[in-house]
Design a protein around this motif. Structure first.
Motif, PDB file in Angstrom:
ATOM      1  N   LYS A 132       6.907  10.422  -5.560  1.00 35.33           N
ATOM      2  CA  LYS A 132       6.794  10.747  -6.870  1.00 35.33           C
ATOM      3  C   LYS A 132       7.897  11.094  -7.559  1.00 35.33           C
ATOM      4  CE  LYS A 132       2.003  11.971  -6.118  1.00 35.33           C
ATOM      5  NZ  LYS A 132       1.139  13.189  -5.948  1.00 35.33           N
ATOM      6  N   LEU A 133       8.574  10.290  -8.528  1.00 30.58           N
ATOM      7  CA  LEU A 133      10.070  10.659  -9.133  1.00 30.58           C
ATOM      8  C   LEU A 133       9.617  10.884 -10.513  1.00 30.58           C
ATOM      9  CD1 LEU A 133      10.975   9.354  -6.393  1.00 30.58           C
ATOM     10  CD2 LEU A 133      12.745   8.417  -7.893  1.00 30.58           C
ATOM     11  N   ALA A 134       9.732  12.145 -11.115  1.00 34.41           N
ATOM     12  CA  ALA A 134       9.466  12.434 -12.387  1.00 34.41           C
ATOM     13  C   ALA A 134      10.832  12.416 -13.110  1.00 34.41           C
ATOM     14  CB  ALA A 134       8.864  13.962 -12.370  1.00 34.41           C
ATOM     15  N   ILE A 135      10.847  12.122 -14.132  1.00 35.10           N
ATOM     16  CA  ILE A 135      12.270  11.900 -14.787  1.00 35.10           C
ATOM     17  C   ILE A 135      11.925  12.509 -16.207  1.00 35.10           C
ATOM     18  CG2 ILE A 135      13.866  10.462 -15.704  1.00 35.10           C
ATOM     19  CD1 ILE A 135      13.330   8.522 -13.398  1.00 35.10           C
ATOM     20  N   PRO A 136      12.862  13.434 -16.754  1.00 36.60           N
ATOM     21  CA  PRO A 136      12.586  13.766 -18.037  1.00 36.60           C
ATOM     22  C   PRO A 136      12.530  12.698 -19.096  1.00 36.60           C
ATOM     23  CG  PRO A 136      14.339  15.305 -16.987  1.00 36.60           C
ATOM     24  CD  PRO A 136      13.939  13.885 -16.034  1.00 36.60           C
ATOM     25  N   PRO A 137      11.761  12.729 -20.234  1.00 33.08           N
ATOM     26  CA  PRO A 137      12.013  11.628 -21.095  1.00 33.08           C
ATOM     27  C   PRO A 137      12.834  11.308 -22.092  1.00 33.08           C
ATOM     28  CG  PRO A 137      10.209  13.393 -21.932  1.00 33.08           C
ATOM     29  CD  PRO A 137      10.646  13.977 -20.522  1.00 33.08           C
ATOM     30  N   GLU A 167      20.304  -2.562 -10.592  1.00 39.88           N
ATOM     31  CA  GLU A 167      21.472  -2.423 -10.019  1.00 39.88           C
ATOM     32  C   GLU A 167      21.497  -1.607  -8.638  1.00 39.88           C
ATOM     33  OE1 GLU A 167      23.735  -0.716 -12.850  1.00 39.88           O
ATOM     34  OE2 GLU A 167      23.970  -2.232 -14.203  1.00 39.88           O
ATOM     35  N   PHE A 168      20.652  -0.678  -8.490  1.00 41.26           N
ATOM     36  CA  PHE A 168      20.487   0.222  -7.404  1.00 41.26           C
ATOM     37  C   PHE A 168      19.893  -0.652  -6.362  1.00 41.26           C
ATOM     38  CE2 PHE A 168      17.456   2.689  -4.612  1.00 41.26           C
ATOM     39  CZ  PHE A 168      18.660   3.711  -4.244  1.00 41.26           C
ATOM     40  N   THR A 188      20.366   6.335 -12.189  1.00 42.04           N
ATOM     41  CA  THR A 188      20.635   6.030 -10.806  1.00 42.04           C
ATOM     42  C   THR A 188      20.314   7.134  -9.757  1.00 42.04           C
ATOM     43  OG1 THR A 188      22.427   4.636 -11.758  1.00 42.04           O
ATOM     44  CG2 THR A 188      22.516   4.976  -9.395  1.00 42.04           C
ATOM     45  N   ARG A 189      20.839   8.462 -10.391  1.00 39.05           N
ATOM     46  CA  ARG A 189      20.742   9.582  -9.350  1.00 39.05           C
ATOM     47  C   ARG A 189      19.487  10.014  -8.969  1.00 39.05           C
ATOM     48  NH1 ARG A 189      23.203  13.572 -14.173  1.00 39.05           N
ATOM     49  NH2 ARG A 189      21.340  13.381 -15.417  1.00 39.05           N
ATOM     50  N   TYR A 190      18.484   9.357  -9.517  1.00 41.57           N
ATOM     51  CA  TYR A 190      16.982   9.744  -9.072  1.00 41.57           C
ATOM     52  C   TYR A 190      16.487   8.780  -8.028  1.00 41.57           C
ATOM     53  CZ  TYR A 190      16.505  12.645 -13.449  1.00 41.57           C
ATOM     54  OH  TYR A 190      16.746  13.375 -14.472  1.00 41.57           O
ATOM     55  N   PHE A 191      17.293   7.484  -8.059  1.00 42.97           N
ATOM     56  CA  PHE A 191      16.613   6.531  -7.241  1.00 42.97           C
ATOM     57  C   PHE A 191      16.627   6.705  -5.581  1.00 42.97           C
ATOM     58  CE2 PHE A 191      17.303   3.828 -11.087  1.00 42.97           C
ATOM     59  CZ  PHE A 191      16.260   3.834 -11.509  1.00 42.97           C
ATOM     60  N   ARG A 242       0.750  -0.999  -0.063  1.00 37.04           N
ATOM     61  CA  ARG A 242       0.049  -0.131  -0.090  1.00 37.04           C
ATOM     62  C   ARG A 242       1.030   1.308  -0.197  1.00 37.04           C
ATOM     63  NH1 ARG A 242      -5.488  -1.491   0.642  1.00 37.04           N
ATOM     64  NH2 ARG A 242      -5.721  -3.547   1.107  1.00 37.04           N
ATOM     65  N   LYS A 243       2.054   1.114   0.144  1.00 37.48           N
ATOM     66  CA  LYS A 243       3.059   2.315   0.118  1.00 37.48           C
ATOM     67  C   LYS A 243       3.940   2.374  -0.875  1.00 37.48           C
ATOM     68  CE  LYS A 243       3.384   3.392   5.075  1.00 37.48           C
ATOM     69  NZ  LYS A 243       4.191   3.356   6.289  1.00 37.48           N
ATOM     70  N   VAL A 244       3.426   3.323  -1.993  1.00 35.99           N
ATOM     71  CA  VAL A 244       3.864   3.183  -3.490  1.00 35.99           C
ATOM     72  C   VAL A 244       4.738   4.360  -3.573  1.00 35.99           C
ATOM     73  CG1 VAL A 244       3.323   2.874  -5.827  1.00 35.99           C
ATOM     74  CG2 VAL A 244       1.687   2.016  -4.154  1.00 35.99           C
ATOM     75  N   THR A 245       5.803   4.025  -4.393  1.00 34.17           N
ATOM     76  CA  THR A 245       6.735   5.000  -4.769  1.00 34.17           C
ATOM     77  C   THR A 245       6.578   5.045  -6.281  1.00 34.17           C
ATOM     78  OG1 THR A 245       8.125   5.161  -3.032  1.00 34.17           O
ATOM     79  CG2 THR A 245       8.990   5.957  -5.390  1.00 34.17           C
ATOM     80  N   MET A 246       6.208   6.182  -6.827  1.00 30.70           N
ATOM     81  CA  MET A 246       5.961   6.018  -8.413  1.00 30.70           C
ATOM     82  C   MET A 246       7.053   6.946  -9.248  1.00 30.70           C
ATOM     83  SD  MET A 246       2.016   7.601  -8.760  1.00 30.70           S
ATOM     84  CE  MET A 246       2.052   7.005 -10.694  1.00 30.70           C
ATOM     85  N   ILE A 247       7.613   6.142 -10.277  1.00 31.01           N
ATOM     86  CA  ILE A 247       8.599   6.870 -11.179  1.00 31.01           C
ATOM     87  C   ILE A 247       7.847   6.834 -12.449  1.00 31.01           C
ATOM     88  CG2 ILE A 247      10.878   6.455 -12.089  1.00 31.01           C
ATOM     89  CD1 ILE A 247      11.487   4.508  -9.919  1.00 31.01           C
TER      90      ILE A 247
END
Lengths: 434, 307
Positions: free
Chosen positions: A218-223, A260-261, A229-232, A185-190
């Protein structure tokens, strides 16, 4: 480098002049060709021209390649069965570079230069959002195959429809109960940081909250990002489930670096197959995904209960039982999405048949005929499954799948019926003027 | 993640970026230093390195042996292409600063579009010859004194360590080449004064071709090294070119040590800022640094002022 002082290359050289004359003559003939070619055909036999806005280059190229193959296959099958209203279907392809600005230009080119009857085929939501307003101004029916919620949200216009593929909002409604019940129930979104990813962020957050869960990061990553790795490190420790959806050329890097992370101690992982569309699931570095779950619009690997329609679709597009090209097993398709092109072309055909479409003057009738559609039975025309079209929101609904990755292949563990993917209408396009 | 391990991960990621960037920027800086040519096509040589790595790896078969073949062959192929471009294009425009910029923009598009036509628009992976995940421990000061533990996510792969090591070795070799060999002496002489060098019998045009090839080879090597981490894609040269220009401007055009310092600065700040804040902020800071250097120290950190 030619030397202009040498005799053989002077502009006055007679041979060169003669060549130029011939070329000019041929050029004039070629330029005039459409003029006289037009009269060799009766009006009714002229092809129906469908402008296909293709992501041939740019970050959507892998999808573009498969959208193209699916579209060409569907057009071939439709033409073999007699075309539309007895007229052949002709696909006019233009590359949009997966770029919104270029997308709008392509729409313009379709309307003013190619004189197509309708435009279709765009996937990336920023390109759809960039192109649709121009299609609306040009009064050109524009059939998106995009998954984005921008059609049903009311953001676009009466000329833009999405009858061949479901949108993100209903997809996440379908999978949220599974995530909450089975994974945590605890979700991290990428997610990718543009319209399509924001749809995921907003609607999944709502959907999981309705299931008693919570999105804790919530991790937003430019497309266009190439290194992840640096976002994780922003993934909180108490995360029970990673929800990932990624697009672009670097999807494989994204998933590999995630593995790998985490190393051996990963949380549960739920992904949209978008993160690995057109990627071989047996690629090195993906072993850690064993036992994780994916959303699939249409199952990439042949399932035990395969329908004859799926068999027909695979045979015509040239797809093997693992979802790769029948001629090259390393060329993996975008199987969970590309059926949308096939089904959309059949909707265009059905709409034109119903509207008695004769030419661009009937474009409005075509849109109205599609708006009047509701049920679409599972068939060769709709191999992904039965669908229900909502003419008010211009959006179709269909079944969704949750699959588990095991032994390097995906097997469906839950099929969510289309009734569980509905949400209240947010717009009534039929009330808007043309 | 706690602050300590977080910082260490950021620094490690930054070091990998810095290593690749240093190689690439060293090539760019060398070409500018000796030839006074601003090579806008430099990013495409990097992309070509990555793409050819995919092609050559496919022909040589996988495994460590195949990768060694790639490491040797690809930079040589790209260097040969660059020499050809120098002889056929740059030499023809007389190394005139404005015209070489336009010419290298042309080379950029030709290389990019030919790659698109031949290799296609897809991103393709090359398997790393070895890629073990190395979990790193962190010291925790508990009740019973310091103890080691393995935080979630604090890790690096053996291949990333290899990239850092390889970049250090190659840059050291480059430094030796430039300062301790006859050919380096000839290059430095050409850099100092082209006409005098020519008067002393140095074949300046051949030196230029060699330098242009060497610069492109370094970019290609950076591309080869990065491709098992990222993937080969025909548009990958753009960002890389931008970052190398930033590095070279900050370090001082033509200065190898300045380039190295600036690559470390940009690589680490990019790693750390993008881990702690956002990658966009990292790009903003890098661009701001360029602006500050241009205003307060136009010749760069280690560059010599114009005489």
């Amino acid at each position: 480098m030619s030397d202009p002082t040498k005799p053989g290359a002077t502009p006055a050289d007679p041979a060169r002049r003669a060549a130029l004359k011939t070329l000019a003559g041929a050029g004039t003939a070629a330029a005039a060709l459409p003029l006289w070619a037009r009269y060799t055909h009766a009006q009714s036999a002229a092809p129906i021209r469908v402008g296909f806005q293709m992501h041939a280059t740019g970050i959507g190229a892998a999808y573009g390649r498969w959208y193209d193959r699916t579209t060409q296959a569907a057009a071939r099958v439709i033409n073999a069965a007699g075309g539309i209203n007895g007229r052949p279907l002709e696909i006019v392809t233009e590359d949009d570079g997966t770029d919104p600005r270029r997308g709008a230009e392509v729409v313009e080119k379709f309307a003013n230069q190619h004189r197509v009857d309708v435009a279709f085929g765009t996937l990336f939501s920023h390109v759809v959002i960039g192109s649709a307003p121009r299609a609306g101004e040009l009064k050109l029916p524009y059939f998106a195959v995009s998954e984005g919620h921008h059609v049903a949200s009311g953001m676009l216009n009466r000329w833009t429809l999405q009858p061949g593929i479901t949108d993100v909002k209903s997809q996440v409604l379908a999978v949220a109960p599974f995530v909450a019940e089975t994974l945590g129930r605890k979700v991290t979104m990428i997610f990718p940081d543009y319209a399509f990813g924001h749809d995921h962020r907003d609607f999944f957050s709502e959907a999981i909250a309705a299931q008693g869960g919570e999105v804790i990061a919530k991790l937003a990553i430019p497309p266009t990002e190439t290194s992840f790795t640096r976002y994780f490190p922003r993934i909180p420790r108490e995360t029970e489930v990673i929800y990932h959806v990624m697009v672009g050329p670097a999807v494989l890097t994204f998933v590999k670096e995630m593995g790998e992370f985490f190393g051996p101690s990963r949380p549960a992982i739920f992904g949209f197959i978008d993160s690995l569309e057109a990627v071989d699931l047996r690629s090195p570095g993906l072993d850690f995904l064993e036992g994780t779950y994916f959303w699939e619009g249409m199952p990439r690997y042949v399932q035990p209960d395969q329908t004859e329609f799926d068999r027909h679709f695979r045979a015509e597009v040239g797809i093997d039982e693992n979802g790769a090209s029948a001629s090259d097993p390393r060329d993996v398709s975008t199987y969970a999405h590309m059926f949308g092109c096939w089904e959309t072309l059949y909707i265009i055909k059905r709409g034109m048949d119903a509207a008695g479409y004769a030419g661009p003057q009937d474009r409005q009738k075509l849109v109205e005929a599609v708006e009047a559609m509701t049920d679409m039975a599972e068939s060769n025309e709709h191999p992904q499954g039965a669908k229900l079209f909502n003419g008010r929101t211009h959006q179709v609904f269909g079944q969704q799948h949750v699959s588990r990755l095991e032994n390097g292949r995906l097997d469906v563990v839950r099929t969510v019926p289309l009734e569980e993917t509905f949400y209240p209408d947010e717009v009534d396009y039929t009330a808007r003027p043309f | 993640m706690e602050f300590g391990p977080y910082l260490m991960l950021a620094a490690l990621e930054g070091a990998v970026t810095a290593a690749v960037l240093a190689l690439m920027a060293a090539g760019l800086s060398l070409v500018f230093g000796v030839m006074r040519v601003v090579n806008v096509a430099h990013g495409e040589f990097y992309m070509l390195g990555a793409v050819l790595a995919f092609v050559v790896a496919g022909m040589a078969g996988g495994g460590a042996l195949g990768f060694v073949a790639v490491l040797v062959a690809v930079p040589l192929i790209v260097a040969a292409l660059a020499v050809a471009a120098d002889v056929t294009v740059l030499k023809r425009v007389g190394y005139d600063p404005e015209r070489t910029i336009v010419a290298t923009i042309g080379i950029l598009y030709i290389v990019q579009q030919v790659t698109l036509m031949g290799y296609g628009p897809d991103a393709r992976p090359v398997a790393a010859p070895f890629n073990q995940r190395i979990a790193l421990p962190w010291v925790e000061w508990g009740a019973g004194g310091p103890s080691l533990y393995w935080p979630w996510g604090l890790s690096i792969t053996s291949y990333k360590l290899f990239v850092i090591g390889a970049a250090v070795v190659v840059l050291a070799l480059l430094w030796v080449l430039m300062t301790r060999t006859r050919i380096g002496l000839v290059m430095r002489a050409t850099q100092l004064d082209r006409e005098t060098a020519q008067a002393f019998g140095i074949p300046v045009e051949r030196v230029y071709a060699l330098v242009f090839g060497l610069g492109a080879g370094l970019a290609a090597l950076a591309g080869v090294l990065i491709v098992p981490i990222q993937q080969a894609h025909y548009l990958m040269g753009g960002d890389a070119l931008l970052l190398s220009f930033i590095v070279v401007i900050i370090g001082g055009l033509g200065s190898l040590s300045g380039t190295l310092i600036a690559a470390l600065l940009i690589g680490l700040s990019d790693g750390i800022l993008s881990v702690f804040f956002s990658p966009t902020l990292a790009k903003i800071v890098a661009t701001l640094l360029v602006a500050l250097v241009l205003v307060f120290r136009p010749q760069g950190l280690m560059g010599k002022p114009e005489r």
